[in-house]
Write a protein that holds these residues in place. Structure first.
Motif, PDB file in Angstrom:
ATOM      1  N   VAL A   3       0.874  -1.174   0.000  1.00 43.72           N
ATOM      2  CA  VAL A   3       0.000   0.000   0.000  1.00 43.72           C
ATOM      3  C   VAL A   3       0.912   1.225   0.000  1.00 43.72           C
ATOM      4  O   VAL A   3       2.053   1.175   0.468  1.00 43.72           O
ATOM      5  CB  VAL A   3      -0.949   0.043   1.223  1.00 43.72           C
ATOM      6  CG1 VAL A   3      -1.851  -1.158   1.247  1.00 43.72           C
ATOM      7  CG2 VAL A   3      -0.168   0.166   2.520  1.00 43.72           C
ATOM      8  N   VAL A   4       0.397   2.311  -0.554  1.00 44.92           N
ATOM      9  CA  VAL A   4       1.162   3.550  -0.648  1.00 44.92           C
ATOM     10  C   VAL A   4       0.336   4.703  -0.101  1.00 44.92           C
ATOM     11  O   VAL A   4      -0.883   4.783  -0.323  1.00 44.92           O
ATOM     12  CB  VAL A   4       1.575   3.838  -2.113  1.00 44.92           C
ATOM     13  CG1 VAL A   4       1.886   5.313  -2.311  1.00 44.92           C
ATOM     14  CG2 VAL A   4       2.802   3.022  -2.478  1.00 44.92           C
ATOM     15  N   GLU A   5       1.018   5.564   0.634  1.00 47.74           N
ATOM     16  CA  GLU A   5       0.404   6.801   1.125  1.00 47.74           C
ATOM     17  C   GLU A   5       1.029   7.950   0.347  1.00 47.74           C
ATOM     18  O   GLU A   5       2.266   8.102   0.337  1.00 47.74           O
ATOM     19  CB  GLU A   5       0.676   6.955   2.620  1.00 47.74           C
ATOM     20  CG  GLU A   5      -0.017   8.145   3.257  1.00 47.74           C
ATOM     21  CD  GLU A   5       0.136   8.111   4.774  1.00 47.74           C
ATOM     22  OE1 GLU A   5      -0.820   7.718   5.455  1.00 47.74           O
ATOM     23  OE2 GLU A   5       1.235   8.464   5.249  1.00 47.74           O
ATOM     24  N   ALA A   6       0.209   8.746  -0.330  1.00 47.19           N
ATOM     25  CA  ALA A   6       0.719   9.818  -1.185  1.00 47.19           C
ATOM     26  C   ALA A   6       0.063  11.139  -0.823  1.00 47.19           C
ATOM     27  O   ALA A   6      -1.118  11.201  -0.471  1.00 47.19           O
ATOM     28  CB  ALA A   6       0.454   9.491  -2.654  1.00 47.19           C
ATOM     29  N   LEU A   7       0.859  12.198  -0.914  1.00 42.93           N
ATOM     30  CA  LEU A   7       0.380  13.561  -0.675  1.00 42.93           C
ATOM     31  C   LEU A   7       0.152  14.246  -2.010  1.00 42.93           C
ATOM     32  O   LEU A   7       1.076  14.351  -2.832  1.00 42.93           O
ATOM     33  CB  LEU A   7       1.401  14.344   0.151  1.00 42.93           C
ATOM     34  CG  LEU A   7       1.142  15.854   0.320  1.00 42.93           C
ATOM     35  CD1 LEU A   7      -0.125  16.096   1.120  1.00 42.93           C
ATOM     36  CD2 LEU A   7       2.339  16.536   0.993  1.00 42.93           C
ATOM     37  N   VAL A   8      -1.077  14.691  -2.239  1.00 44.73           N
ATOM     38  CA  VAL A   8      -1.411  15.463  -3.440  1.00 44.73           C
ATOM     39  C   VAL A   8      -1.551  16.923  -3.015  1.00 44.73           C
ATOM     40  O   VAL A   8      -2.288  17.237  -2.081  1.00 44.73           O
ATOM     41  CB  VAL A   8      -2.719  14.961  -4.082  1.00 44.73           C
ATOM     42  CG1 VAL A   8      -3.026  15.763  -5.345  1.00 44.73           C
ATOM     43  CG2 VAL A   8      -2.622  13.471  -4.396  1.00 44.73           C
ATOM     44  N   ARG A   9      -0.830  17.802  -3.681  1.00 49.01           N
ATOM     45  CA  ARG A   9      -0.840  19.219  -3.287  1.00 49.01           C
ATOM     46  C   ARG A   9      -1.074  20.095  -4.504  1.00 49.01           C
ATOM     47  O   ARG A   9      -0.423  19.925  -5.541  1.00 49.01           O
ATOM     48  CB  ARG A   9       0.482  19.592  -2.617  1.00 49.01           C
ATOM     49  CG  ARG A   9       0.588  21.047  -2.183  1.00 49.01           C
ATOM     50  CD  ARG A   9       1.887  21.292  -1.450  1.00 49.01           C
ATOM     51  NE  ARG A   9       1.874  20.646  -0.144  1.00 49.01           N
ATOM     52  CZ  ARG A   9       2.977  20.447   0.589  1.00 49.01           C
ATOM     53  NH1 ARG A   9       4.154  20.823   0.138  1.00 49.01           N
ATOM     54  NH2 ARG A   9       2.884  19.868   1.769  1.00 49.01           N
ATOM     55  N   LYS A  10      -1.986  21.037  -4.355  1.00 52.33           N
ATOM     56  CA  LYS A  10      -2.269  22.016  -5.426  1.00 52.33           C
ATOM     57  C   LYS A  10      -2.438  23.399  -4.806  1.00 52.33           C
ATOM     58  O   LYS A  10      -3.298  23.591  -3.948  1.00 52.33           O
ATOM     59  CB  LYS A  10      -3.528  21.649  -6.198  1.00 52.33           C
ATOM     60  CG  LYS A  10      -3.834  22.625  -7.339  1.00 52.33           C
ATOM     61  CD  LYS A  10      -5.139  22.298  -8.037  1.00 52.33           C
ATOM     62  CE  LYS A  10      -5.354  23.203  -9.254  1.00 52.33           C
ATOM     63  NZ  LYS A  10      -5.376  24.632  -8.910  1.00 52.33           N
ATOM     64  N   VAL A  11      -1.637  24.314  -5.248  1.00 50.29           N
ATOM     65  CA  VAL A  11      -1.779  25.696  -4.788  1.00 50.29           C
ATOM     66  C   VAL A  11      -2.951  26.310  -5.536  1.00 50.29           C
ATOM     67  O   VAL A  11      -3.011  26.241  -6.774  1.00 50.29           O
ATOM     68  CB  VAL A  11      -0.496  26.499  -5.055  1.00 50.29           C
ATOM     69  CG1 VAL A  11      -0.664  27.935  -4.607  1.00 50.29           C
ATOM     70  CG2 VAL A  11       0.687  25.855  -4.350  1.00 50.29           C
ATOM     71  N   PRO A  12      -3.935  26.891  -4.825  1.00 51.92           N
ATOM     72  CA  PRO A  12      -5.065  27.528  -5.507  1.00 51.92           C
ATOM     73  C   PRO A  12      -4.600  28.565  -6.526  1.00 51.92           C
ATOM     74  O   PRO A  12      -3.541  29.184  -6.367  1.00 51.92           O
ATOM     75  CB  PRO A  12      -5.839  28.185  -4.350  1.00 51.92           C
ATOM     76  CG  PRO A  12      -5.488  27.354  -3.156  1.00 51.92           C
ATOM     77  CD  PRO A  12      -4.061  26.934  -3.359  1.00 51.92           C
ATOM     78  N   ASP A  13      -5.394  28.748  -7.574  1.00 52.83           N
ATOM     79  CA  ASP A  13      -5.008  29.646  -8.666  1.00 52.83           C
ATOM     80  C   ASP A  13      -4.796  31.083  -8.205  1.00 52.83           C
ATOM     81  O   ASP A  13      -4.033  31.828  -8.828  1.00 52.83           O
ATOM     82  CB  ASP A  13      -6.075  29.607  -9.771  1.00 52.83           C
ATOM     83  CG  ASP A  13      -6.184  28.231 -10.402  1.00 52.83           C
ATOM     84  OD1 ASP A  13      -5.174  27.494 -10.387  1.00 52.83           O
ATOM     85  OD2 ASP A  13      -7.274  27.886 -10.897  1.00 52.83           O
TER      86      ASP A  13
END
Length: 563
Positions: free
Chosen positions: A122-132
């Motif tokens: 299993v993998v734990e991943a961080l998804v990050r997006k800076v708002p526009d």
């Protein structure tokens, strides 16, 4: 740390950090929040892919730009795992989903859950997006602790990227006054910044030459609010907690001195204000193991007295668990570091990168943006060729450069009034910008306003809503209060102490406790306060903190008594 945080710039299968020790399952998935469980993401159809992207967009909004994906985990939290090929394919799909939204993916942890007959992961991943509309994700962190605990030194090491020399070199960049440099003790509120890029790598002054470069190079920024540790500066410290509205608190404790009375007092304020807290024990290089063990026991005893659960961080896996549990204010992670040798500083940095922002519902954020703007003034400056500049936080609404606003209340001839002005320029993190939105800190240059008229605790309001806002200006208010800590003395009518409401800090007298003669530990009551000096801008529903000696009461404003 390099093995802990792997960017998916290369194939995910090449990640070498594999953990075999873990619990058998996770809590069941919930619809709210920023954590998503996916058993597998194998070759989705175009319609399914669009649905997954929409789902990721929702999770990112719930986490204010950050989401955690658990791949190989069933909705009920069971860690079933995937084969290496299926895991690689699922990670490829996750990256494509993130790319569709302009987000980045970082592997936090890869776990082996079964090796019989074949390995499953299993993998734990961080998804990050800076708002526009933002340059980076912004998290404000208040730093509390007793005098000589090493707060400023630790912040100097984190922000400057250089270890201390044992004589306080690292802390010099955070001091604002000559007497602070001479004494080595913080007496005011100072700030430091630490950034992280899309790969989770540190961006500080060792990497960039200026604050502007740090802000431009990172997609997550930690703003440290360094508060005074000496007891005689307690009012300044509490004002920093209430006015600067930090997202969390870092409580710093010296391993050589242990838990002092000021440490307990600072922690009680953080608890009274409902702030998430983690503990950092410094100067472990100066102590034997039995000494640091004793300090950890003291910390655990302090936490248990407030019904908090301690979580000592000893490994990279503990870091990720601590970051996930940090949204639950009952869990308090404990780190042990050295600013001299650098011991465990990478674990602390990894935690700061992974720590979740304070979560709000999308409906609440939209409501805050739609309201009339209210900017809370925490700092006042006079800048050559610019004029009067106020610093603070926008609690609701939107302010743009060129907006016609009012600032106040100012008492003229015993009457509270607001002064007309214009926002001539806006800066955020020392960089110019055109717009500031609810929840963001900024500095506003106000045209034609003398600095002598202004003070901390004032507000900047939209000029069109003057009549409605004047109704919020008062010297008396009512609040539902609860005594959270006391030194044996009861709160009675006529008692005088310091009251904190948002950016307001003023001496107040308890005029009346309705239906009761006094309040003791754990008691609740309806209290009428009268401000001693001048009228303030207050709002029903605002959090109130009353402090008199060791006695503290917290509650909410229920009614304003205007004249």
């Amino acid at each position: 740390m390099d093995a802990l945080l792997d960017l998916f710039g290369s194939p995910p299968a090449k990640s070498s950090h594999v953990t075999t020790s873990l619990s058998s399952n996770l809590p069941p998935e919930v619809e709210q929040g920023n954590i998503e469980y996916k058993l597998k993401l194998l070759n989705p159809s175009s319609s399914r892919f669009e649905h997954l992207v929409t789902q990721m967009k929702w999770r990112l909004r719930e986490g204010r730009g950050e989401a955690i994906y658990e791949i190989g985990v069933a909705d009920n939290g069971l860690l079933l795992g995937l084969s290496q090929n299926d895991l690689d394919s699922s990670l490829d799909t996750l990256i494509r989903m993130a790319n569709k939204l302009g987000a980045t993916v970082t592997v936090l942890q890869r776990k082996c859950v079964s090796s019989d007959p074949h390995q499953r992961f299993v993998v734990e991943a961080l998804v990050r997006k800076v708002p526009d509309d933002q340059l980076f994700l912004d998290l404000r962190l208040a730093v509390l602790g007793n005098v000589d605990a090493g707060k400023s030194t630790l912040l100097g090491v984190l922000t400057q990227g250089e270890l201390d020399n044992g004589r306080g070199k690292a802390r010099l960049n955070l001091f604002r006054h000559l007497h602070e440099i001479q004494s080595g003790r913080t007496s005011s509120i100072s700030h430091g910044i630490l950034g992280f890029n899309s790969e989770g790598k540190v961006v500080n002054y060792a990497v960039c030459g200026s604050a502007e470069e740090i802000c431009a190079s990172c997609n997550k920024l930690i703003t440290f609010i360094d508060l005074a540790g000496h007891e005689k500066y307690l009012k300044t410290t509490v004002f920093g907690l209430t006015a600067h509205r930090p997202d969390a608190v870092m409580l710093v404790i010296s391993a050589s001195n242990g838990v002092a009375n000021t440490t307990k007092e600072h922690f009680s304020f953080a608890i009274a204000l409902g702030m998430r807290t983690f503990v950092v024990i410094t100067k472990v290089d100066m102590c034997q193991e039995h000494t640091t063990t004793k300090v950890v026991e003291q910390v655990q005893q302090l936490l248990s007295s407030y019904k908090k659960v301690s979580q000592p961080v000893k490994s990279d896996e503990d870091v990720l668990t601590a970051a996930q549990n940090f949204s639950d204010d009952k869990v308090v992670p404990i780190f042990m570091v050295s600013s001299l040798t650098g011991y465990n500083l990478e674990q602390l940095q990894s935690f700061l990168n992974s720590i979740p922002l304070r979560q709000f519902t999308a409906e609440l954020e939209d409501k805050q943006l739609q309201q009339s703007p209210e900017f809370q003034v925490d700092e006042i400056y006079s800048v050559p060729d610019t004029g009067t500049v106020v610093g603070g936080i926008l609690t609701c609404g939107i302010i743009r450069e060129g907006d016609r606003v009012k600032v106040g209340p100012v008492e003229i001839d015993s009457k509270a009034v607001f002064i007309d002005t214009v926002v001539s320029s806006i800066h955020r993190n020392r960089a110019p910008c055109l717009v500031v939105k609810a929840g963001q800190t900024a500095t506003l240059a106000l045209k034609g306003v003398e600095k002598s008229y202004l003070r901390k605790g004032m507000v900047v309001l939209d000029r069109k809503h003057q009549c409605d806002k004047l109704a919020n200006t008062c010297k008396e208010f009512e609040a539902d209060m609860c005594i959270v800590c006391h030194d044996g003395a009861c709160i009675k009518s006529g008692l005088q102490g310091t009251v904190y409401v948002a950016g307001t800090m003023q001496t107040a007298i308890i005029r009346e406790i309705k239906g009761k003669e006094s309040l003791g530990q754990g008691d609740n009551g309806h209290v009428v306060f009268k401000l001693v000096k001048q009228s303030e801008f207050l709002k029903v529903g605002s959090r109130v903190l009353f402090n008199k000696g060791r006695t503290k009461a917290t509650g909410q404003v229920t009614k304003l008594r205007t004249t």
